[in-house]
Design a protein around this motif. Sequence first.
Motif, PDB file in Angstrom:
ATOM      1  N   VAL A   7       0.855  -1.180   0.000  1.00 58.91           N
ATOM      2  CA  VAL A   7       0.000   0.000   0.000  1.00 58.91           C
ATOM      3  C   VAL A   7       0.891   1.229   0.000  1.00 58.91           C
ATOM      4  N   ILE A   8       0.640   2.134  -0.945  1.00 61.05           N
ATOM      5  CA  ILE A   8       1.435   3.364  -1.053  1.00 61.05           C
ATOM      6  C   ILE A   8       0.617   4.508  -0.467  1.00 61.05           C
ATOM      7  N   LYS A   9       1.184   5.193   0.470  1.00 59.55           N
ATOM      8  CA  LYS A   9       0.467   6.268   1.153  1.00 59.55           C
ATOM      9  C   LYS A   9       1.427   7.392   1.488  1.00 59.55           C
ATOM     10  N   THR A  10       0.897   8.608   1.454  1.00 61.77           N
ATOM     11  CA  THR A  10       1.696   9.788   1.789  1.00 61.77           C
ATOM     12  C   THR A  10       1.530  10.130   3.255  1.00 61.77           C
ATOM     13  N   ALA A  11       2.641  10.350   3.920  1.00 66.07           N
ATOM     14  CA  ALA A  11       2.575  10.803   5.309  1.00 66.07           C
ATOM     15  C   ALA A  11       1.916  12.172   5.345  1.00 66.07           C
ATOM     16  N   PRO A  12       1.085  12.425   6.312  1.00 59.34           N
ATOM     17  CA  PRO A  12       0.309  13.673   6.332  1.00 59.34           C
ATOM     18  C   PRO A  12       1.182  14.903   6.485  1.00 59.34           C
ATOM     19  N   SER A  13       0.611  16.027   5.998  1.00 54.37           N
ATOM     20  CA  SER A  13       1.310  17.311   6.080  1.00 54.37           C
ATOM     21  C   SER A  13       0.239  18.405   6.145  1.00 54.37           C
ATOM     22  N   VAL A  14       0.675  19.639   6.184  1.00 48.11           N
ATOM     23  CA  VAL A  14      -0.282  20.740   6.119  1.00 48.11           C
ATOM     24  C   VAL A  14      -0.911  20.739   4.725  1.00 48.11           C
ATOM     25  N   PRO A  15      -2.082  21.331   4.552  1.00 48.72           N
ATOM     26  CA  PRO A  15      -2.734  21.325   3.233  1.00 48.72           C
ATOM     27  C   PRO A  15      -1.907  22.078   2.195  1.00 48.72           C
ATOM     28  N   ASP A  16      -2.232  21.802   0.932  1.00 47.99           N
ATOM     29  CA  ASP A  16      -1.659  22.605  -0.140  1.00 47.99           C
ATOM     30  C   ASP A  16      -2.199  24.030  -0.051  1.00 47.99           C
ATOM     31  N   GLN A  17      -1.469  24.943  -0.675  1.00 45.06           N
ATOM     32  CA  GLN A  17      -1.899  26.344  -0.671  1.00 45.06           C
ATOM     33  C   GLN A  17      -3.212  26.489  -1.434  1.00 45.06           C
ATOM     34  N   PRO A  18      -4.235  27.052  -0.803  1.00 46.41           N
ATOM     35  CA  PRO A  18      -5.498  27.261  -1.536  1.00 46.41           C
ATOM     36  C   PRO A  18      -5.283  28.189  -2.729  1.00 46.41           C
ATOM     37  N   ILE A  19      -6.065  27.951  -3.777  1.00 47.03           N
ATOM     38  CA  ILE A  19      -6.017  28.788  -4.974  1.00 47.03           C
ATOM     39  C   ILE A  19      -7.298  29.617  -5.002  1.00 47.03           C
ATOM     40  N   LEU A  20      -7.157  30.911  -4.775  1.00 45.08           N
ATOM     41  CA  LEU A  20      -8.310  31.804  -4.704  1.00 45.08           C
ATOM     42  C   LEU A  20      -8.698  32.260  -6.100  1.00 45.08           C
ATOM     43  N   ASN A  21      -9.971  32.162  -6.421  1.00 45.84           N
ATOM     44  CA  ASN A  21     -10.458  32.552  -7.737  1.00 45.84           C
ATOM     45  C   ASN A  21     -10.328  34.071  -7.901  1.00 45.84           C
ATOM     46  N   PRO A  22      -9.583  34.540  -8.915  1.00 42.98           N
ATOM     47  CA  PRO A  22      -9.422  35.992  -9.087  1.00 42.98           C
ATOM     48  C   PRO A  22     -10.682  36.693  -9.579  1.00 42.98           C
ATOM     49  N   ARG A  23     -11.636  35.920 -10.118  1.00 45.37           N
ATOM     50  CA  ARG A  23     -12.887  36.513 -10.603  1.00 45.37           C
ATOM     51  C   ARG A  23     -14.032  35.983  -9.743  1.00 45.37           C
ATOM     52  N   PRO A  24     -14.569  36.803  -8.874  1.00 44.44           N
ATOM     53  CA  PRO A  24     -15.657  36.350  -7.993  1.00 44.44           C
ATOM     54  C   PRO A  24     -16.855  35.856  -8.786  1.00 44.44           C
ATOM     55  N   ALA A  25     -17.601  34.961  -8.146  1.00 47.33           N
ATOM     56  CA  ALA A  25     -18.791  34.413  -8.799  1.00 47.33           C
ATOM     57  C   ALA A  25     -19.818  35.508  -9.070  1.00 47.33           C
ATOM     58  N   PHE A  26     -20.016  36.404  -8.130  1.00 45.74           N
ATOM     59  CA  PHE A  26     -20.868  37.562  -8.376  1.00 45.74           C
ATOM     60  C   PHE A  26     -20.428  38.701  -7.469  1.00 45.74           C
ATOM     61  N   VAL A  27     -20.665  39.910  -7.944  1.00 45.51           N
ATOM     62  CA  VAL A  27     -20.299  41.124  -7.206  1.00 45.51           C
ATOM     63  C   VAL A  27     -21.490  42.068  -7.250  1.00 45.51           C
ATOM     64  N   THR A  28     -21.832  42.649  -6.116  1.00 48.39           N
ATOM     65  CA  THR A  28     -22.841  43.702  -6.072  1.00 48.39           C
ATOM     66  C   THR A  28     -22.180  44.949  -5.497  1.00 48.39           C
ATOM     67  N   GLU A  29     -22.987  45.963  -5.225  1.00 42.78           N
ATOM     68  CA  GLU A  29     -22.429  47.192  -4.666  1.00 42.78           C
ATOM     69  C   GLU A  29     -21.926  46.982  -3.239  1.00 42.78           C
ATOM     70  N   ASN A  30     -22.492  46.002  -2.512  1.00 44.26           N
ATOM     71  CA  ASN A  30     -22.171  45.849  -1.094  1.00 44.26           C
ATOM     72  C   ASN A  30     -21.755  44.436  -0.700  1.00 44.26           C
ATOM     73  N   SER A  31     -21.629  43.508  -1.658  1.00 43.86           N
ATOM     74  CA  SER A  31     -21.248  42.142  -1.306  1.00 43.86           C
ATOM     75  C   SER A  31     -20.520  41.478  -2.469  1.00 43.86           C
ATOM     76  N   ILE A  32     -19.926  40.332  -2.148  1.00 46.11           N
ATOM     77  CA  ILE A  32     -19.184  39.579  -3.157  1.00 46.11           C
ATOM     78  C   ILE A  32     -19.171  38.120  -2.737  1.00 46.11           C
ATOM     79  N   GLU A  33     -19.225  37.210  -3.707  1.00 43.31           N
ATOM     80  CA  GLU A  33     -19.052  35.782  -3.423  1.00 43.31           C
ATOM     81  C   GLU A  33     -17.709  35.341  -3.979  1.00 43.31           C
ATOM     82  N   THR A  34     -16.839  34.885  -3.111  1.00 44.12           N
ATOM     83  CA  THR A  34     -15.516  34.437  -3.518  1.00 44.12           C
ATOM     84  C   THR A  34     -15.443  32.923  -3.401  1.00 44.12           C
ATOM     85  N   SER A  35     -14.525  32.307  -4.122  1.00 44.06           N
ATOM     86  CA  SER A  35     -14.388  30.852  -4.109  1.00 44.06           C
ATOM     87  C   SER A  35     -12.922  30.471  -4.222  1.00 44.06           C
TER      88      SER A  35
END
Length: 536
Positions: free
Chosen positions: A209-237
């Motif tokens: 069985v091949i398994k990777t020893a645990p580590s901290v997570p990979d660096q998250p990749i933040l979406n540069p273009r939000p799913a939607f933007v309004t005048e007072n809110s934003i949805e990021t992913s």
Amino acid sequence: MTLCHALDDDGFSFKIVPASVVASGTVVTLTIIVSAVPAATEIRLSRTDGPFFSSSNSNLDRPLGTIVVNDANLVEYKFIADATWNGIVSAYVVIATRQEESTDSFLVVVERPGQVNLSVEAVCRGPGLMLHWTVTGNGGIAIETYSVTWKRSADDFTRSHTRSLMVSDYDTLTQQGGSYTLTGLESGTLYDIQVAAINREGSRTSGIVIKTAPSVPDQPILNPRPAFVTENSIETSWAVENNGGTEISIYTVTWSTDETFTEGRNVLTLLVSGRTSLTQQMGTATLTGLVKGSTYYTKVEATNCLGSAVSTVVSFSTQCNPGAVSQPKTVGSASFRDGDIQLMVDAPSERGCGQIIDYVVRDSNYGKLSSSFSTAGGNATITISGLEAGRLYAVQVSAVNERSWEGPLSVPVAFSTSDLSSASTDGCVSSALVAAIAVVLVIITAIVCLVLCWCITRRRVSKPNRETTADTTTSDYETVHESRAYQTVTPGRRNPDADIRMQESRAYVAGIRLQPTSNIPMYERVTEGHHAETQD
């Protein structure tokens, strides 16, 4: 298989259940049926290859030695097949002085353990890997040891590590399998792992069985273009390629108008458990309470039991759109010339952030159309180019401000280029009508020329000859009549010459040439284009 024997004359029979192949450790039942046997008869048991009873045979559920039959006619004697037998076993039963051998038998088979199935999961402790395995059978003899072997996948087997685990030393180890945790491994490193089950007959090893020893997570990749933007809110992913081998428990989203996050810092902590919008591979979050037309900086942090990883910083601006323009109107009669048409709209009253710098024209079927515009007062004249003849268009217009925010689309206006191509603009005659008039003028000119040519030709044919004879034509009459008009007549007096000439003219018409009489002169010739001359 079970065999039942009929009672013999002495009322005695017995059988062995199961009468088949068994492994060491299998429970075997010897059933003895007796009849007409005095009470308290002793039944002694033995085996064909040796006595059933020995000092080591402590797993019997009956007293060693003899069985006392009281009033019951059925006696069951249970024992566990011993690995030392390892062969065909039958039984002897002795009642009083009589000894009977059972025709039933069973085969005891002893071999190395069965198949070992191994699974591995990462654990936070260490960091480490938790091993779980099962064994399909101990081979008829007790498993005494499990052996765990591991190495880094990049190394060869000469650098592997082995650890022997005595079953009697661990509560987590049984004859059916066990579990064990490897610790002190290198985070994020691939390992090859195997487990072997060992008894006195041999061993059986699991697959690798091949398994990777645990580590901290990979660096998250933040979406540069939000799913939607309004005048007072934003949805990021964001997305996470690898959780580090152990579950991500928390995502933390931070945003601020300050790129260094030292001022106006906002933090949103999200527990992964129980949220459908968060998984080990991705997540979404809605940021609220933002200021219209402002630029914000954001980052996201993924955390598991070994630590955290932070994404790069991404900037975004809240919405600052202009308002909607009025429904487009065609300019003039909206003629379609060379693929162009002009529309006019009222500029939006709400400009958003900055001046209006562009207008976008879209068609429901053909998408974005090529256009240019000019402004005058609060209106914009838009020239749409590249249109195709014979098409139906339904266009909508939106305004774009200097922050590149686009407003909503206007109410659509529909037109057909096939209809517009025959219309006129500003009272001018269309090109098709001009062409038709030109053709008519050419035809009229040609007809006039033909008439003139015919007249000239006709006049030349009717020219009189100096030697005019009695067959003079009507043109001769016209010429003579014309010369008569040049004679002078004194009012109140009768002109005898005129009478003569009248007679002469009538004679010409009648085709009679008169001879001269007395002294009245007559015309000898008539010259075309000149007055008639009188000879004495």
